[in-house]
Scaffold this active site. Sequence first.
Site, PDB file in Angstrom:
ATOM      1  N   GLU A 128      -9.408  32.179 -10.356  1.00  0.00           N
ATOM      2  CA  GLU A 128     -10.127  32.510 -11.600  1.00  0.00           C
ATOM      3  C   GLU A 128     -10.734  33.916 -11.536  1.00  0.00           C
ATOM      4  OE1 GLU A 128     -10.131  30.574 -14.438  1.00  0.00           O
ATOM      5  OE2 GLU A 128      -8.619  29.570 -13.204  1.00  0.00           O
ATOM      6  N   PRO A 188      -7.175  40.921 -15.942  1.00  0.00           N
ATOM      7  CA  PRO A 188      -6.678  40.874 -17.329  1.00  0.00           C
ATOM      8  C   PRO A 188      -7.726  41.328 -18.340  1.00  0.00           C
ATOM      9  CG  PRO A 188      -6.863  38.654 -16.389  1.00  0.00           C
ATOM     10  CD  PRO A 188      -7.149  39.609 -15.290  1.00  0.00           C
ATOM     11  N   ASP A 199      10.670  61.294 -19.234  1.00  0.00           N
ATOM     12  CA  ASP A 199      10.169  59.920 -19.298  1.00  0.00           C
ATOM     13  C   ASP A 199       9.704  59.537 -20.686  1.00  0.00           C
ATOM     14  OD1 ASP A 199      10.356  59.180 -16.698  1.00  0.00           O
ATOM     15  OD2 ASP A 199       8.238  59.433 -16.212  1.00  0.00           O
ATOM     16  N   ARG A 218       5.844  57.293  -8.564  1.00  0.00           N
ATOM     17  CA  ARG A 218       7.030  57.997  -9.065  1.00  0.00           C
ATOM     18  C   ARG A 218       6.714  59.354  -9.687  1.00  0.00           C
ATOM     19  NH1 ARG A 218       8.202  57.685 -14.222  1.00  0.00           N
ATOM     20  NH2 ARG A 218      10.448  57.871 -14.023  1.00  0.00           N
TER      21      ARG A 218
HETATM   22  N1  ADE Z   1      -4.633  39.608 -12.928  1.00  0.00           N
HETATM   23  C1  ADE Z   1      -4.123  38.566 -13.628  1.00  0.00           C
HETATM   24  N2  ADE Z   1      -3.525  38.965 -14.748  1.00  0.00           N
HETATM   25  C2  ADE Z   1      -3.642  40.323 -14.783  1.00  0.00           C
HETATM   26  C3  ADE Z   1      -3.221  41.326 -15.693  1.00  0.00           C
HETATM   27  N3  ADE Z   1      -2.583  41.030 -16.816  1.00  0.00           N
HETATM   28  N4  ADE Z   1      -3.499  42.608 -15.391  1.00  0.00           N
HETATM   29  C4  ADE Z   1      -4.185  42.924 -14.262  1.00  0.00           C
HETATM   30  N5  ADE Z   1      -4.605  42.017 -13.369  1.00  0.00           N
HETATM   31  C5  ADE Z   1      -4.349  40.731 -13.623  1.00  0.00           C
END
Ligand code: ADE
Length: 230
Positions: free
Chosen positions: A124, A97, A175, A161
Site C-alpha cells: 500500500e 501513483p 524523439d 538514453r
Molecule cells: N507505484 C505503483 N504504481 C505506480 C505508478 N503508476 N507510478 C509510480 N509508482 C507507482
Amino acid sequence: MKIDIITAFPKMFVGSFTESIIGRAIKNKIININFINIRSFSNDKHKKIDDRPFGGGCGMVIKIEPVYYAIKSTGVKKKNKKYKNFYTKPLVIYMTPQGKILKHKLILDFSKYKHLVIVCGHYEGIDERIKNYVDEEISIGNYVLTGGEIPAMVLIDSITRILPGVIKSDSIKNDSFFNGLCDYPSYTRPVVFKNHKVPDILLSGNHKNINDWRIKKSYNKTIKHKIDSK
Ligand code: ADE
C-alpha cells in the site's frame, strides 16, 4: 551519473539493466547503479519492513524508519544544505501513483543531476511521512502497479538514453516530445508488406518534400495524441 535504488525487491531489476542500451551505458560507466535493500535497515529480527495501517484498512504499509535510514545511507544531506552547483545535490525521487506524471521536460531536468536516489514503495506504499525526506514524487501514469520498481526502471531508461554518449544526439533530436511534437512515422525495407506500401514520398529522393511531409505528419500525430489523451 550515480543512481541509488532503494527497494525491498532488488531482484526485480535483474535483466533490465544488463541488455541493450542501458547495459552498454553501465558497461561504459556513464551510469553507475547501486541497490540499497530496505530490509537491511530493519531492526526486526525477521527483517520485516511493513506493518498494518493505523485506523484499519486492507494491505500493509512500509514503515518509515528503514526507508529513512536507507535514504540517509546514500549520503543525502539535509534538504536545505547549499550546494555549489544545484545539480551536484543528490535528488531523491519517490515513485508513487500519487506523484507528478512523468513527462519529457522532467526527464530532461533529472538527467542534469550527478546523483539520483530513487525510492520504490510496494504493497500500500510507504508511510506518508516519507514526504519529508524526498524532493520529488513521480508517477508513470494514472494506474496502480504492485510497486515502484517497474516505474523506477521506466524512469532510469528514459533518463539514461538522453545522457551524452549513450545514443546518437541526432536520434534524441528526432524523439517524440523533444520539440513538443510527436515523432513522424518511420518505415524500412521491404517497400511492400502484405499490400501495405511505404508512402511514395519517402522513396522519391526529394529531401525538401520528405522533410515537409514529416513535419506535417508530426503535427497531425501531435493533435491526434492530444485529443486521444484527454
Ligand atoms: N507505484 C505503483 N504504481 C505506480 C505508478 N503508476 N507510478 C509510480 N509508482 C507507482
